[in-house]
Design a protein around this motif. Structure first.
Motif, PDB file in Angstrom:
ATOM      1  N   ARG A 151       4.469  -3.413 -15.702  1.00  0.00           N
ATOM      2  CA  ARG A 151       3.294  -2.565 -15.484  1.00  0.00           C
ATOM      3  C   ARG A 151       2.070  -3.395 -15.128  1.00  0.00           C
ATOM      4  N   PHE A 209       1.598   4.875  -5.074  1.00  0.00           N
ATOM      5  CA  PHE A 209       1.096   4.963  -6.443  1.00  0.00           C
ATOM      6  C   PHE A 209      -0.236   5.696  -6.600  1.00  0.00           C
ATOM      7  N   SER A 221       0.014   5.106 -13.149  1.00  0.00           N
ATOM      8  CA  SER A 221       0.100   3.809 -12.480  1.00  0.00           C
ATOM      9  C   SER A 221      -1.220   3.052 -12.538  1.00  0.00           C
ATOM     10  N   LYS A 242       9.656  -0.865 -11.631  1.00  0.00           N
ATOM     11  CA  LYS A 242       9.092   0.138 -12.525  1.00  0.00           C
ATOM     12  C   LYS A 242      10.118   1.201 -12.882  1.00  0.00           C
TER      13      LYS A 242
END
Length: 869
Positions: free
Chosen positions: A754, A494, A76, A744
């Protein structure tokens, strides 16, 4: 900058490695033989060749272990190459690849190269561009000349910046100024001082240990960095001490000022040290803002002139030092124009000149602070203006673009609120950050206070006005609430792997201390990635024990509590502890986001909101909570940034500890000693103040103290309050992250998805009031050119010159700003012509700001007096 054909073939005065480096880059430019690998791996040709030579040290089994962790940590991470992650995914999860590696030779070869460069250097090209992957532990660092130069510069900067922060306009010495001047000072000491000294604890300390080096230079820069910021205590002291504020005599005492200044500054230092394993040491904590500082140091201490390919099909061989000097000179000469000769180049409002009398049009296109939305494709010729919101050469492109997207959302929100006259905003400037009264004038908070303690008086309040916010300010508050929830949620979802990894490392180190031995890791290569080459090089030095920082934190808490409890503040000492608890909660999340994205989430609004609600009706209590909850966190981020500088340059942690601590203590006491001196100026903190000491920051602080402390957030944001709806920002920030997580999952291979970052988008909404779109649009151009064009096509060229361009321009502006202020502004030297007086009488700026609607004839808008909430 380009070189001739004869120069291309000349290797005179260049070392063997530099010759090879130049040859590799020339071959890369001419035949593209290794283009695919350098393009996909984000490596220069030189780095690729070096990796090929060591490839036998990276067998397949180790490659799998390294790539596995690399993929997990950077899945990420927007700083990491997106397409490379897909190839890593195929390498790890396609059973055919590892079962039959001979049939996937190109992919396996690339993964071995990536694993090698990630373990022998940094996985990021932006770090490899400036941070050395080697170290000399015997290089002198915290020398006698460092202490002398560093403390002298720190005291000068602390004195000047603290003194002139009260002036309008303010003037300040930047850290880049100290960094620039430290080099000639160090070289002078190197030339004139004798090699004499003393031996302490088995180590010799000489007046002249040899050549002035990069580590010494960086420590002087770090000393300046921890000292040059003005003390936040000044705002509290002035608001308490001056008679037209709270008029509390004890606030003039040096002991009170010193206790609170030391307490608030050292809390940040303790927090930074205790969280360094979470936000400093891991490789994914890049700290992009620190890289330009390292580049400037590197420019003075390296002499690489090997030819590298660059734009316009030419080869370039300027050293970083030569590039710095030339760009500095050009920037210094040019900035005389927007800085003094032709100041209209800063706010180049050419679009407003087309129809200055059209109110709506002028509000849309004006770049002036407070007055417009800045929809102007080319609003300035001033580099200082261009980087007002972000430093585009240093800030990653995805950060700039996400913040710009957030600004666009804010733009439509402002227009919707303003032109529908929601909450009477159409009677006010469209994009202002001040508090307004119902007569369309600035809110005078002194009209609602009574008594020696300056407490809230409801009768006076009912006969004066409720507070109002402009549309731009409303949008900023909405996004402030959104960014807090978005940041926490984003980090949990994330960055949980990174945080869990840091906790494991802390636990491992604590366990090794208790057992008095090294704890073996379960995986031989488990720390190859998060603990990159810089971390492993730093292992050769003694670490600073956690308890050192813990003692600093406890001592700072004691000083802060004494500063509150030993005087007649009327505030419980517990407010200091509550503030630090808030800082502890948010330090890692906002520090992690800043370390990765170069975007700082400030806690000022949240601290005001919580502090005012926790102790309603007490302005000082809210102010203390704000100081220890918000300011200490901001200071801790700055201290952590300096720790990363030392980490990249490989300075022993214990030396950095003392180089930060001693200047912080010395300059805190120096700054506290300035307060009474400034309060002695005639009419200080008023419009009639001598030497311009009108204290704009103190006035803003007093207004916030009254509104969030005396009035309290309940009256403004509570049930039935005018601005309660803005609290929707909290769930909006949470939902933005969940929506992003869903996108995502739905589109895992989308580059666009992204590139998004919900916390950064929310931060973009904070860029309004008083700033506007014009302060961001040119930064987008520069960032795209640097990061998406130059870096992608000419990585070696970008690596050598990008950060030098940024630092040299900033240094030139900083030096010239000081010269103009002391040499021309104070003597009142001006050039009176149209270029310095651009605003026509019929423009928004000339009329003092456009309003969409005029105040009603009765003289005020909103509820009738006597019926305010």
């Amino acid at each position: 900058m380009g070189i001739t054909e004869h120069e291309k073939s000349s290797t005179e005065g260049i070392g063997e490695k530099e010759k090879n480096a130049g040859t590799v880059d020339v071959l890369y430019a001419e035949d593209g033989a290794i283009d695919d690998l350098t393009k996909h791996g984000d490596m220069t040709a030189t780095e690729l060749i070096d990796a090929e030579e060591q490839l036998e040290t990276m067998p397949l089994d180790r490659t799998v272990a390294v790539i596995s962790q690399l993929y997990k940590l950077h899945e990420s991470d927007q700083n990491f190459d997106f397409e490379l992650l897909f190839r890593m995914d195929k390498f790890l999860h396609d059973p055919e690849v590892l079962q039959h590696p001979e049939q996937h030779g190109a992919l396996v070869h690339e993964m071995r190269l990536e694993a090698l460069i990630a373990t022998t250097n940094s996985p990021y090209a932006i770090v490899r561009a400036v941070a050395p992957a080697t170290d000399d532990p015997d290089m002198p660092a915290l020398t006698i000349r460092v202490w002398v130069i560093g403390l002298v510069y720190s005291c000068i900067g602390a004195f000047v910046n603290q003194l002139f922060v009260f002036r309008n306009p303010p003037v300040s010495l930047s850290v880049s100024t100290a960094q620039l001047l430290a080099y000639p000072a160090g070289k002078l000491f190197e030339k004139i001082l004798p090699d004499v000294g003393i031996t302490l604890f088995g180590k010799r300390h000489s007046l002249n240990p040899g050549r002035f080096n990069l580590k010494e230079h960086m420590l002087i820069t770090i000393m300046a960095n921890v000292s040059f910021g003005s003390a936040y205590t000044a705002d509290i002291v002035f608001v308490q001490a001056l008679p037209f504020y709270f008029d509390q005599a004890y606030a003039r005492g040096f002991s009170y000022q010193a206790l609170n200044t030391l307490g608030s500054n050292l809390v940040g230092y303790g927090l930074a040290g205790l969280t360094r394993r979470f936000i400093v040491y891991p490789s994914y904590c890049v700290w992009p803002g620190s890289l330009s500082t390292i580049a400037m140091n590197k420019a003075f201490h390296t002499n690489d002139s090997s030819p590298i390919p660059g734009p316009f099909g030419r080869m370039y061989r300027w050293t970083m030092r030569r590039a710095f000097y030339i760009i500095f000179l050009v920037g210094f000469v040019y900035w005389w124009f927007p800085g003094f000769i032709w100041q209209n180049l800063t706010y180049f409002n050419w679009m407003e000149w087309i129809a200055p009398s059209n109110v709506v049009y002028a509000q849309m296109v004006s770049s002036n602070l407070d007055q417009g939305l800045g929809i102007n494709p080319w609003p300035s010729f001033d580099w200082n203006f261009i980087q007002a919101q972000v430093t585009p050469l240093v800030t990653p492109l995805y950060t700039v673009m996400n913040k710009f997207l957030g600004m666009l959302f804010g733009l439509f929100m402002i227009c919707g609120i303003y032109y529908t006259n929601t909450f009477n905003t159409a009677y006010l400037p469209i994009n202002d950050n001040h508090v307004w009264a119902n007569n369309g004038k600035r809110y005078n908070v002194t009209r609602i206070l009574s008594g020696p303690q300056r407490l809230f008086d409801n009768d006076k309040y009912q006969q004066y006005s409720e507070p109002y916010m402009a549309a731009g300010n409303m949008v900023v508050y909405f996004w402030f609430f959104a960014v807090y929830s978005a940041t926490i949620t984003y980090v949990v979802i994330f960055h949980r792997h990174e945080i869990a990894y840091s906790f494991r490392m802390v636990f491992r180190d604590l366990l090794s201390v208790f057992k008095r031995r090294n704890v073996e890791q379960t995986d031989e290569h488990a720390d190859d990635i998060a603990e990159d080459i810089h971390y492993r090089l730093m292992k050769s030095y003694k670490e600073v024990p956690e308890w050192w920082y813990f003692i600093i934190l406890c001592g700072a808490l004691a000083l802060g509590m004494a500063g509150v409890g030993a005087y007649d503040t009327g505030v419980t000492m517990a407010v200091v502890i509550y503030g630090v608890i808030m800082a502890l909660i948010f330090m890692v999340p906002i520090g992690l986001v800043y370390a990765v994205t170069y975007n700082e989430v400030t806690l000022n609004v949240l601290a005001e909101f919580i502090g005012g609600a926790m102790i309603p009706g007490n302005a000082l209590a809210m102010s203390y909570f704000k100081m220890y909850g918000y300011i200490t966190t901001a200071q801790a981020i700055g201290f952590a940034s300096d720790l990363k500088l030392a980490h990249y340059v490989h300075i022993a942690p214990r030396l950095t500890f003392w180089a930060q601590l001693i200047p912080t203590i010395v300059c805190s006491l120096l700054q506290a000693g300035i307060f009474d001196f400034v309060m002695g100026f005639k009419n200080v903190c008023t419009n009639e103040a001598s030497f311009g000491m009108s204290c704009p920051g103190v006035n803003t602080f007093f207004t916030a103290a009254v509104f969030y402390g005396t009035l309290g957030p309940k009256r403004v944001f509570g049930t039935g309050g005018r601005y309660t709806c803005l609290l929707i920002g909290f769930p909006v920030g949470f939902l933005m992250v969940l929506m992003y997580w869903g996108l995502k999952k739905a589109f895992p291979k989308s580059k666009l998805v992204r590139a998004l970052h919900p916390a950064l988008i929310a931060s973009g909404g904070l860029q309004w009031a008083p700033y506007n779109l014009s302060h961001m649009v040119q930064a987008v151009y520069v960032s795209f050119l640097s990061w998406a064009v130059i870096k992608k096509r000419y990585l070696a060229f970008w690596s050598r010159y990008n950060y030098i361009l940024a630092t040299s321009l900033n240094a030139a502006i900083a030096i010239l700003a000081v010269i103009i202020f002391f040499g021309l502004s104070i003597p009142n030297v001006t050039i009176d012509w149209w270029g310095n007086n651009p605003d026509k009488e019929d423009s928004c700026a000339g009329r003092g700001g456009c309003r969409y609607m005029a105040v009603p004839e009765k003289g005020y808008f909103g509820p009738e007096k006597g019926h305010f909430r």
